[in-house]
Every structure is written in structure tokens, then in C-alpha cells.
Design an enzyme around this catalytic site. Structure first.
Site, PDB file in Angstrom:
ATOM      1  N   GLY A  14       0.757  -1.169   0.027  1.00  0.00           N
ATOM      2  CA  GLY A  14       0.095  -0.206  -0.081  1.00  0.00           C
ATOM      3  C   GLY A  14       0.935   1.347  -0.050  1.00  0.00           C
ATOM      4  N   ARG A  75       0.959  -5.237  -5.444  1.00  0.00           N
ATOM      5  CA  ARG A  75       1.126  -6.241  -4.682  1.00  0.00           C
ATOM      6  C   ARG A  75       1.522  -7.644  -5.762  1.00  0.00           C
ATOM      7  NH1 ARG A  75      -2.914  -3.663  -1.157  1.00  0.00           N
ATOM      8  NH2 ARG A  75      -1.708  -3.072   0.748  1.00  0.00           N
ATOM      9  N   ASP A 106       5.015  -5.071   6.002  1.00  0.00           N
ATOM     10  CA  ASP A 106       5.176  -6.553   6.364  1.00  0.00           C
ATOM     11  C   ASP A 106       5.371  -7.527   5.066  1.00  0.00           C
ATOM     12  OD1 ASP A 106       5.191  -8.602   8.573  1.00  0.00           O
ATOM     13  OD2 ASP A 106       3.399  -9.218   7.395  1.00  0.00           O
ATOM     14  N   THR A 129       4.353   2.202   5.762  1.00  0.00           N
ATOM     15  CA  THR A 129       2.876   1.941   5.837  1.00  0.00           C
ATOM     16  C   THR A 129       2.157   2.527   6.761  1.00  0.00           C
ATOM     17  OG1 THR A 129       1.466   0.220   6.566  1.00  0.00           O
ATOM     18  CG2 THR A 129       3.769  -0.052   7.372  1.00  0.00           C
ATOM     19  N   ASP A 131       0.138   1.867   8.569  1.00  0.00           N
ATOM     20  CA  ASP A 131      -0.582   1.173   9.686  1.00  0.00           C
ATOM     21  C   ASP A 131       0.251   0.879  10.955  1.00  0.00           C
ATOM     22  OD1 ASP A 131      -2.783   0.143   8.162  1.00  0.00           O
ATOM     23  OD2 ASP A 131      -1.698  -1.984   7.509  1.00  0.00           O
ATOM     24  N   ASP A 133       2.307  -1.022  11.869  1.00  0.00           N
ATOM     25  CA  ASP A 133       2.363  -2.459  12.719  1.00  0.00           C
ATOM     26  C   ASP A 133       3.595  -3.085  12.650  1.00  0.00           C
ATOM     27  OD1 ASP A 133       2.187  -2.573   9.742  1.00  0.00           O
ATOM     28  OD2 ASP A 133       0.439  -4.131  10.012  1.00  0.00           O
ATOM     29  N   ARG A 175      -6.122  -3.396   8.864  1.00  0.00           N
ATOM     30  CA  ARG A 175      -6.835  -4.804   8.637  1.00  0.00           C
ATOM     31  C   ARG A 175      -6.352  -5.759   9.813  1.00  0.00           C
ATOM     32  NH1 ARG A 175      -6.544  -6.004   2.556  1.00  0.00           N
ATOM     33  NH2 ARG A 175      -4.246  -5.648   3.021  1.00  0.00           N
TER      34      ARG A 175
HETATM   35  O1  F6P Z   1      -1.513  -1.807   4.673  1.00  0.00           O
HETATM   36  C1  F6P Z   1      -1.934  -0.533   4.335  1.00  0.00           C
HETATM   37  C2  F6P Z   1      -3.604  -0.592   4.258  1.00  0.00           C
HETATM   38  O2  F6P Z   1      -4.003   0.760   4.124  1.00  0.00           O
HETATM   39  C3  F6P Z   1      -4.325  -1.297   5.246  1.00  0.00           C
HETATM   40  O3  F6P Z   1      -4.669  -0.526   6.567  1.00  0.00           O
HETATM   41  C4  F6P Z   1      -5.713  -1.595   4.697  1.00  0.00           C
HETATM   42  O4  F6P Z   1      -6.312  -2.853   5.141  1.00  0.00           O
HETATM   43  C5  F6P Z   1      -4.989  -1.986   3.394  1.00  0.00           C
HETATM   44  O5  F6P Z   1      -3.692  -1.421   2.966  1.00  0.00           O
HETATM   45  C6  F6P Z   1      -5.844  -1.688   2.024  1.00  0.00           C
HETATM   46  O6  F6P Z   1      -5.312  -2.090   0.906  1.00  0.00           O
HETATM   47  P1  F6P Z   1      -5.930  -1.920  -0.551  1.00  0.00           P
HETATM   48  O7  F6P Z   1      -5.371  -0.583  -1.038  1.00  0.00           O
HETATM   49  O8  F6P Z   1      -5.340  -2.811  -1.232  1.00  0.00           O
HETATM   50  O9  F6P Z   1      -7.494  -2.074  -0.497  1.00  0.00           O
END
Ligand code: F6P
Length: 326
Positions: A14, A75, A106, A129, A131, A133, A175
């Protein structure tokens, strides 16, 4: 000291505000040390497809303040296969790239570790990120900006909540982790917060809400992390509605506005610091490590550790939220 002539840099997973500042720092620190730089577009997919960009200092001018990533991101499932890794490795050899800096979360570091194990290739990771995390760093690039975006949005929601005597359930990203939810709940004075790390207890949630009404607070905000065990904000609001039918509820999902936008001053600084440290780490022969920030000092954390260990939320902050709601 390793003789590195060319570093490749990519962003993966992301996007996060501050990734551009990190790319800029990697490019400029490399150039400063006489190292050439290849930008790799769209993360590991760009390694496999040889989507390479010869970068100079000028290519990263005027980007420190921009959200997203000029290198794009993706990804990439193919990179998890042996064939994908082998293609990527051949492209690195053909591109004369001696080492990599990968900026992401991660999943990015898992990919880097698997690749480094198969091809014994030097890689250093930079935590990017929203997050926050990742084990081994107090902060990840993008977290601070995302929090500021969320708090600004919730301040606006609160105007409507108090004008209409309403309760809002606001869903934020996260998430697998509640760092965004917990910090933003404290930052905007929420009545309660639902995070994946703590089992949702509807009796407790309803008693907090009823209690707040009894204190003549006729409106409020509950923050829900998207990965909460009881579901998203709509699910939680529906369950509360069954138990307290008289309350007037609304749900807002903040979604991807949390990921974009100009990085905060803090994120620009952090990204600059970690980008420069990543290049120094490669020059010092470090490999398969993440550069992190602990107590305002840069540290090197092996990928194995940051992937294996779970970074937990600070549970004292949950208690603090309730103290502040008194
Ligand atoms: O990892 C970052 C994040 O923003 C998470 O908090 C979220 O769940 C996810 O990416 C959403 O990803 P996407 O943009 O693929 O929907």
C-alpha cells in the site's frame, strides 16, 4: 565496506505518504556517495518485468511534499514463486544492480527475505505503511500523516454529530492492527474504540454509550478498525442499534482518503532519516535488515525479527481513552 556501484530502489504494498521523501533520500544519499541508482517501478512486479528507471538527483526534485509514490507500487503474487524470483534476479544482474532498498510494510519484507534467501542478495528495508504495525520501529512512514487526515475528518463529522444529537461509527484502516484506530480515537476524543487486538464486548460498548448519554453528552464518535473481530463499522452499528434502538446512529467509512495526501513534516523527516540510513547500512555490508527508529535513534532490525514478532498496541492507551471520557 562493500563496493556497491548501483543500488535499486522500489516501493511495494500500500502507498504511504512520505514514500516519495524516502525515495528522494535513497537517491540523493547514493549520489552523494558516488553510487548510481536504478528506480524500479511497481514494486516486485517491476523487478520481474524489468521496468527500470535510471535515476538522478534531479528526478527526485520537488517530490518531498507529494503523497503516493513516483515509483508506483503493486502487490505481486508472481514474486512469491521461484520462477518469479529467478526472473527478478536475472534482471538485477543484467541491470548491474548490486543491492536493493525496498520501501514498504510486512508483505514487502517477507518478499525481500524470501528473495535474499534464494539468491543471497543484499537488501535493506525501509518501513513505509500507514498501519505502523511493524515490529522493531516506533514509527512507520505514513502513520503520522494518516492520523492527521483522520483527525481532521472526524472533527468535521463531530460538527454534524453534535448538531443532530447523533452517534457516529467511523471506520478507519487497519486490517490486522489497531494502531491507527487507537491513536486517532485519542486524538479526536472518541467515546470508544474497537480494535482487532481486543475482543469486542457489546455489553461494555453499550454501557459506555448509555453512560455518555446520561452525562448529557448527546452525541459522540466510536472509532472502528476495519479488521475488528466483530466486523466493520456497519456490523457494529447494527448490533448496537438492536440493543439501544432509541439512539440515532450513522456510519462513515473513511477508506482510502487515509492513504493519500501530502506527508506531514514528521513523515518527511522520518523518511529522509531512514532513507539515508538505508544507503549507509548497505555500504556497511548490512543485509536483510530493516532500518527502524527506536527512541529517536535509527536501528537495524533483521527481517527475521520484524516478520516473526508481533507489535502490540499499547493497552494503557485504551485505559487512557476511558479516563479522558470521564
Ligand atoms: O496496509 C495498508 C492498508 O492501508 C491497510 O490498512 C488496509 O487494510 C489495506 O492497506 C488496504 O489495501 P488496498 O488498498 O489494497 O485495499
Amino acid at each position: 565496506m562493500a563496493t556497491i556501484k548501483r543500488i535499486g530502489v522500489l516501493t511495494s504494498g500500500g502507498d504511504a505518504p512520505g514514500m516519495n521523501a524516502a525515495i528522494r533520500a535513497v537517491v540523493r544519499a547514493s549520489v552523494y556517495h558516488g553510487i548510481d541508482v536504478t528506480g524500479i517501478r511497481r514494486g516486485y512486479a517491476g523487478l520481474i518485468n524489468k521496468d527500470f528507471w535510471e535515476m538522478t538527483s534531479r528526478d527526485v526534485g520537488n517530490i518531498i511534499q507529494r503523497g503516493g509514490t513516483i515509483l508506483r507500487t503493486a502487490r505481486c503474487d508472481e514474486f512469491m514463486t521461484d520462477e518469479g524470483k529467478d526472473k527478478a534476479y536475472n534482471n538485477l544482474l543484467e541491470g548491474n544492480i548490486d543491492a536493493l532498498v525496498v520501501i514498504g510494510g510486512d508483505g514487502t519484507f517477507r518478499g525481500a527475505r524470501a528473495f535474499a534467501e534464494r539468491h543471497n542478495f543484499p537488501i535493506v528495508g525501509v518501513p513505509g505503511t500507514i498501519d505502523n504495525d511493524l515490529y522493531g520501529t516506533d514509527m512507520t512512514i505514513g502513520f503520522d500523516t494518516a492520523l492527521n487526515t483522520i483527525v481532521e475528518a472526524i472533527d468535521k463529522i463531530r460538527d454534524t454529530a453534535s448538531s443532530h444529537d447523533r452517534m457516529f461509527f467511523v471506520e478507519v484502516m487497519g486490517r490486522d492492527a489497531g494502531f491507527i484506530a487507537l491513536r486517532s480515537a485519542i486524538g479526536c476524543g472518541a467515546e470508544d474504540v474497537m480494535v482487532p487486538e481486543v475482543e469486542t464486548n457489546f455489553d461494555e460498548l453499550c454501557s459506555v454509550l448509555i453512560d455518555s448519554v446520561q452525562k448529557t453528552k448527546n452525541s459522540g464518535v466510536v472509532i472502528v478498525a476495519e479488521g475488528d473481530d466483530a466486523g466493520g463499522a456497519y456490523d457494529i452499528a447494527a448490533e448496537v442499534k438492536k440493543r439501544i434502538p432509541d439512539f440515532d446512529f450513522r456510519v462513515t467509512i473513511l477508506g482510502h482518503i487515509q492513504r493519500g495526501g501530502a506527508p506531514s513534516a514528521y513523515d518527511r523527516y522520518l523518511a529522509s532519516q531512514l532513507g539515508v540510513a538505508a544507503v549507509s547500512a548497505l555500504m556497511d555490508d548490512q543485509r536483510s535488515v530493516m532500518v527502524g527508529l527506536v527512541n529517536r535513534q535509527t536501528v537495524l532490525v533483521p527481517f527475521n525479527q520484524t516478520i516473526k514478532h508481533h507489535k502490540d498496541i499499547d493497552r494503557k492507551m485504551l485505559e487512557m481513552l476511558y479516563i479522558l471520557n470521564t
